[in-house]
Design an enzyme around this catalytic site. Sequence first.
Site, PDB file in Angstrom:
ATOM      1  N   VAL A 230       0.834  -1.194   0.000  1.00  0.00           N
ATOM      2  CA  VAL A 230       0.000   0.000   0.000  1.00  0.00           C
ATOM      3  C   VAL A 230       0.876   1.255   0.000  1.00  0.00           C
ATOM      4  CG1 VAL A 230      -1.752   1.289   1.286  1.00  0.00           C
ATOM      5  CG2 VAL A 230      -1.862  -1.206   1.207  1.00  0.00           C
ATOM      6  N   GLU A 231       1.929   1.230   0.792  1.00  0.00           N
ATOM      7  CA  GLU A 231       2.784   2.402   0.948  1.00  0.00           C
ATOM      8  C   GLU A 231       3.576   2.723  -0.314  1.00  0.00           C
ATOM      9  OE1 GLU A 231       3.136   4.596   3.202  1.00  0.00           O
ATOM     10  OE2 GLU A 231       2.506   3.794   5.134  1.00  0.00           O
ATOM     11  N   SER A 232       4.170   1.700  -0.923  1.00  0.00           N
ATOM     12  CA  SER A 232       5.185   1.979  -1.945  1.00  0.00           C
ATOM     13  C   SER A 232       5.210   0.986  -3.096  1.00  0.00           C
ATOM     14  CB  SER A 232       6.567   1.962  -1.289  1.00  0.00           C
ATOM     15  OG  SER A 232       6.839   0.647  -0.786  1.00  0.00           O
TER      16      SER A 232
END
Length: 549
Positions: A230-232
Amino acid sequence: MGGGVPSRHRCYLRLPSIPLSRKVLVLGKGILTTATVFCNRPSPALPRGFDRARADAGISTTTLLALCALILGVAGCGTLTVEAPADVHAESAPIGEPVPDNTRGEARADAMPVDEASTTTDAPAAPTSDPQLVETVGSSSGAPESAPVELDDSTAFQEPATIGFLEGLQDSFRLDHSVDRKSVAREIAWVSRRPDRLARRDRLLEYLPYVCEKVADRGMPGEICLLPIVESRLDPFAFSPGGAVGIWQFIPATARRFGLKIDWWVDERRDVVLATDAALDYLEELHDRFGDWLLALAGYNWGEGRVSRALRRAGPDAGFFDIKVPRETSRYVDRLLAYSAIFADPAKFGVEHALSDLAATPLAFAVVETGGQVDLARAAEALGCDLDEIYRRNPALNRWATHPKGPHRLLVSAASESTAAKALAEIPEKDRLTWERHLVVEGETLSEIALAYRSSVETLRHANRLPSTLIRAGDYLLVPTSHRPLEQYARYSRPAAGRSAGVYVVKAGDTIWDIARALGLKRRALMAANQIGPKDILRIGQRLSIPFP
């Protein structure tokens, strides 16, 4: 069961038309549960893997338990009564129903388990004109027994199949994925149409197994493994406009709070090993504070102070869905739940999964000690690999050598772990770094010397044990230099390397905004090319890579 069980019983059992190897696998996973039921011992809950195998095989739970009981009865476990299932279409129990979140699961009446909507029914047995009936008579009082059911000899010594990586990840899921919520359903639909948004296959294979192993070691819910997607999208060089970097997207202040170095030599936010430890430390700290994993996730994205204030406004029993959060944070949590639901059942959402055939322990890299600071070109020669392989597996490295203060280790291919450790240990001390003697002339400063040698003031002070930046004309300084021309290192060590239009040297009073405007660039492009955030401090003499417009 009690003592009123008759001593002789008759059983008629239809065996479904499924491959014998599948029957043996399912029977093996169910034998312990069935044995405890029919041998007067407490019965554990059916394991999730057992239910999944049973469903794949197309056998109802009742039919499977009857088959297990039949074999045990023939083996002499005791007397039992088995009735043929009245309806082979009977619905099975929900598969893999998740444990609700401790804080929020009971508070929200409108939440339902993630797998409730995907509860399956058993497939009927294949029709046949000559059904196979097995008649057995079991007795614990010496009565003659019927001949045992004969199985193919080829299965006699067959070992149970090893659980795959994806199945192990699914078994570790504990959160309610809230697939009944419209916001989560929208995210699921969005990702299902764009499965490439999950992550590139090579990054999934390289990093996700390691992250999942560390999450499991801490006993955290398996859904946390998916947070860096989700982050990266598991990109170590991912960069946000707010200055967050790495697969866990640390901003500089939080990174330093959890011990990650950001300096001339390295940016440990891009170090998968160190950043993962720091991120999990932070998430555990947030969970201890809020007692709820969704609130911990919100704190990771929005900040724990803001979450605490929102909880005070919403009331003492509020959960994540009860507090008012920014749209970015709402989508952040919804997306993690959506990714978790997709990983839990890729086929249900029509997603082709890169991990479906991955082995149980597929770590792609290993950590080996270098024995001190080492030139990366020397390390590559010792390991017998290309320099780009060193940089690819160690994206935190900015320069031509490892950090003077450590950690003194490199990430290498897992297959070469033992030979790599030995090869690095055998590099002679004098060959680990190349040094030059520099004569200080009148008027020279330490920063000018560092700039001339493309080094740093901190490195020169450390190498020469200088108590301050003051130097005197006539002194000699030891300056570490690269084993190869610096251009050979620079083309690998930066995400924008090889695509630079030039270099800008920071002067007194410069800001990111001023430099970008003077160069005719967007500020975000300049920050992304150099992995610096809007609040990062520029140093006089710092060299910035100029991206192409």
